[in-house]
Design a protein around this motif. Structure first.
Motif, PDB file in Angstrom:
ATOM      1  N   ASP A   1      42.082  42.845  50.197  1.00 45.94           N
ATOM      2  CA  ASP A   1      41.904  41.396  50.096  1.00 45.94           C
ATOM      3  C   ASP A   1      42.412  40.853  48.768  1.00 45.94           C
ATOM      4  N   VAL A   2      42.126  41.564  47.693  1.00 46.34           N
ATOM      5  CA  VAL A   2      42.565  41.112  46.366  1.00 46.34           C
ATOM      6  C   VAL A   2      44.093  41.117  46.274  1.00 46.34           C
ATOM      7  N   LEU A   3      44.724  42.191  46.754  1.00 42.63           N
ATOM      8  CA  LEU A   3      46.188  42.259  46.719  1.00 42.63           C
ATOM      9  C   LEU A   3      46.828  41.199  47.608  1.00 42.63           C
ATOM     10  N   ALA A   4      46.231  40.932  48.768  1.00 41.82           N
ATOM     11  CA  ALA A   4      46.762  39.891  49.657  1.00 41.82           C
ATOM     12  C   ALA A   4      46.709  38.527  48.982  1.00 41.82           C
ATOM     13  N   ALA A   5      45.615  38.240  48.323  1.00 41.42           N
ATOM     14  CA  ALA A   5      45.486  36.963  47.619  1.00 41.42           C
ATOM     15  C   ALA A   5      46.488  36.864  46.472  1.00 41.42           C
TER      16      ALA A   5
ATOM     17  N   LEU B   1      41.799  28.898  48.491  1.00 42.25           N
ATOM     18  CA  LEU B   1      41.306  30.033  49.266  1.00 42.25           C
ATOM     19  C   LEU B   1      41.788  31.357  48.649  1.00 42.25           C
ATOM     20  N   CYS B   2      43.058  31.400  48.242  1.00 44.14           N
ATOM     21  CA  CYS B   2      43.598  32.618  47.618  1.00 44.14           C
ATOM     22  C   CYS B   2      42.941  32.897  46.273  1.00 44.14           C
ATOM     23  N   ARG B   3      42.736  31.873  45.481  1.00 45.74           N
ATOM     24  CA  ARG B   3      42.068  32.071  44.185  1.00 45.74           C
ATOM     25  C   ARG B   3      40.661  32.616  44.380  1.00 45.74           C
ATOM     26  N   ARG B   4      39.947  32.068  45.355  1.00 45.07           N
ATOM     27  CA  ARG B   4      38.585  32.538  45.623  1.00 45.07           C
ATOM     28  C   ARG B   4      38.605  33.978  46.143  1.00 45.07           C
ATOM     29  N   GLN B   5      39.529  34.270  47.058  1.00 43.53           N
ATOM     30  CA  GLN B   5      39.617  35.641  47.576  1.00 43.53           C
ATOM     31  C   GLN B   5      39.974  36.614  46.464  1.00 43.53           C
ATOM     32  N   PHE B   6      40.844  36.193  45.557  1.00 43.44           N
ATOM     33  CA  PHE B   6      41.207  37.050  44.428  1.00 43.44           C
ATOM     34  C   PHE B   6      39.980  37.323  43.548  1.00 43.44           C
ATOM     35  N   ARG B   7      39.222  36.281  43.229  1.00 47.60           N
ATOM     36  CA  ARG B   7      38.041  36.424  42.364  1.00 47.60           C
ATOM     37  C   ARG B   7      36.909  37.197  43.032  1.00 47.60           C
ATOM     38  N   GLU B   8      36.692  36.928  44.307  1.00 49.73           N
ATOM     39  CA  GLU B   8      35.499  37.436  44.978  1.00 49.73           C
ATOM     40  C   GLU B   8      35.769  38.597  45.922  1.00 49.73           C
TER      41      GLU B   8
END
Length: 181
Positions: free
Chosen positions: A22-26, A9-16
């Motif tokens: 959201d990117v920093l949280a991931a 989930l974190c990898r996807r949030q980081f990518r997308e």
């Protein structure tokens, strides 16, 4: 496995992720949990944002505050990074301040190496920016809140600073008040 699902989930949030929050949280979650994808995500984030100093400060802070056993080694590496300048107060706060104030695992490691690192850095910074150096002392001045072994190590670092005879007025005031009470 729940950890694997969270990691994905974190990898996807980081990518997308379509916003910095959201990117920093991931990225933070990947780093804090020592996820195998963290290093690649950090490298991608750096490449994308290396021209933006404010965002790059976040990149330094995320790594410095990750509560991991190897965090001190990471902070030392980042202090030697080409984008780290001891003369840049924001960068100092994002790396050294984040380590001292938001990484209890790294700072309060049982051997006291986190305290020594912080004290050494503060003594180096004191000749460049005494005000920021004095503020970075805050975690060490809270020595009374810890077990007797850590108290002794923190007090020893504070005393070492005084004994150096090279403290600015700013640092001297904070250290001497801390040790006096």
């Amino acid at each position: 496995d729940a950890d694997e699902a969270v990691g994905e989930l974190c990898r996807r949030q980081f990518r997308e992720g379509d916003n910095m929050t959201d990117v920093l949280a991931a990225l933070t979650n990947l780093c804090n949990n020592g996820h195998p994808a963290a290093d690649e995500a950090l490298a991608q984030f750096y490449e994308k944002w290396k021209g933006d100093n404010l965002v790059l400060d976040k990149w330094f802070a995320i790594q410095a505050s990750a509560p991991r056993a190897d965090s001190l080694a990471t902070v030392k590496q980042l202090a030697a990074h080409p984008d780290f300048r001891i003369t840049n107060p924001n960068r100092v706060r994002s790396l050294i301040g984040a380590f001292g104030m938001r990484n209890p695992v790294g700072l309060h490691a049982a051997g006291g190496e986190g305290y020594t690192f912080l004290a050494d850095f503060i003594m180096q910074l004191d000749g460049i920016n005494p005000q920021v150096a004095a503020r970075l002392l805050t975690p060490l001045t809270r020595w009374r809140s810890y077990d007797s072994g850590r108290q002794e190590m923190m007090r020893a670092e504070l005393q070492r600073m005084l004994d150096s005879g090279k403290c600015s007025r700013d640092v001297y005031e904070v250290v001497s008040k801390s040790l006096a009470h």
